[in-house]
Scaffold this motif. Structure first.
Motif, mmCIF file in Angstrom:
data_model
loop_
_atom_site.group_PDB
_atom_site.id
_atom_site.type_symbol
_atom_site.label_atom_id
_atom_site.label_comp_id
_atom_site.label_asym_id
_atom_site.label_seq_id
_atom_site.Cartn_x
_atom_site.Cartn_y
_atom_site.Cartn_z
ATOM 1 N N ASP A 84 -2.835 11.290 8.155
ATOM 2 C CA ASP A 84 -3.044 10.077 7.350
ATOM 3 C C ASP A 84 -3.930 10.360 6.130
ATOM 4 O OD1 ASP A 84 -3.308 8.259 10.413
ATOM 5 O OD2 ASP A 84 -1.589 8.312 9.056
ATOM 6 N N ARG A 116 0.533 5.789 -0.340
ATOM 7 C CA ARG A 116 -0.426 6.890 -0.226
ATOM 8 C C ARG A 116 0.200 8.166 -0.751
ATOM 9 N NH1 ARG A 116 -0.605 7.520 6.412
ATOM 10 N NH2 ARG A 116 1.493 8.424 6.669
ATOM 11 N N TRP A 144 0.859 -1.182 0.000
ATOM 12 C CA TRP A 144 0.000 0.000 0.000
ATOM 13 C C TRP A 144 0.897 1.234 0.000
ATOM 14 C CZ3 TRP A 144 -5.198 0.097 -0.609
ATOM 15 C CH2 TRP A 144 -5.899 -1.087 -0.402
ATOM 16 N N VAL A 159 3.646 2.728 2.400
ATOM 17 C CA VAL A 159 3.000 2.595 3.699
ATOM 18 C C VAL A 159 3.259 1.227 4.326
ATOM 19 C CG1 VAL A 159 0.777 2.551 4.909
ATOM 20 C CG2 VAL A 159 1.181 4.234 3.102
ATOM 21 N N TYR A 185 -5.020 6.495 -1.137
ATOM 22 C CA TYR A 185 -4.283 5.265 -0.889
ATOM 23 C C TYR A 185 -4.347 4.368 -2.126
ATOM 24 C CZ TYR A 185 -3.648 6.389 4.013
ATOM 25 O OH TYR A 185 -3.246 6.986 5.186
#
Length: 114
Positions: free
Chosen positions: A88, A37, A35, A47, A92
């Motif tokens: 955050d 982002r 993953w 990530v 993503y």
């Protein structure tokens, strides 16, 4: 292989979300999955990663809060995100590798805001 990411949304700080990345097509039983982002105005950053054998690795900024996993039977990868913070907030993306082929999903927006 085609990847379909889903599960993003708006969540308050401290909340949780689970992202999914479903693989389909030829080579859908990928080896390594990751993953990434990308926040507005910033470069895409890594990530988390899950290796073919199940070993996982995380960026320091999410360690202890995010968990990457996979369901081989469903050819799906997940990212469980807990204790979310405003920083955050990002789009993503999932990435899968099978042999020499790398595939990216289309991205799913995660917004952490009160």
């Amino acid at each position: 292989v085609q990847l379909q990411a889903s599960g993003g949304g708006l969540v308050q700080p401290g909340g949780s979300l689970r992202l999914s990345c479903a693989a389909s097509g030829s080579g859908r039983n990928f080896n390594d999955g990751s993953w990434y982002r990308q926040a507005p105005g910033k470069e895409r950053e890594w990530v988390a990663r899950i290796y073919g054998g199940g070993t996982t690795d995380y960026a320091e900024s999410v360690k202890g809060r995010f968990t990457i996993s996979r369901d081989r039977a469903k050819n799906t990868m997940y990212l469980q995100m807990n204790s979310l913070k405003p920083e955050d907030t990002a789009v993503y993306y999932c990435k899968a590798i099978r042999g020499v082929i790398t595939s990216w999903g289309q991205g799913t927006q995660v917004t952490v805001s009160s």
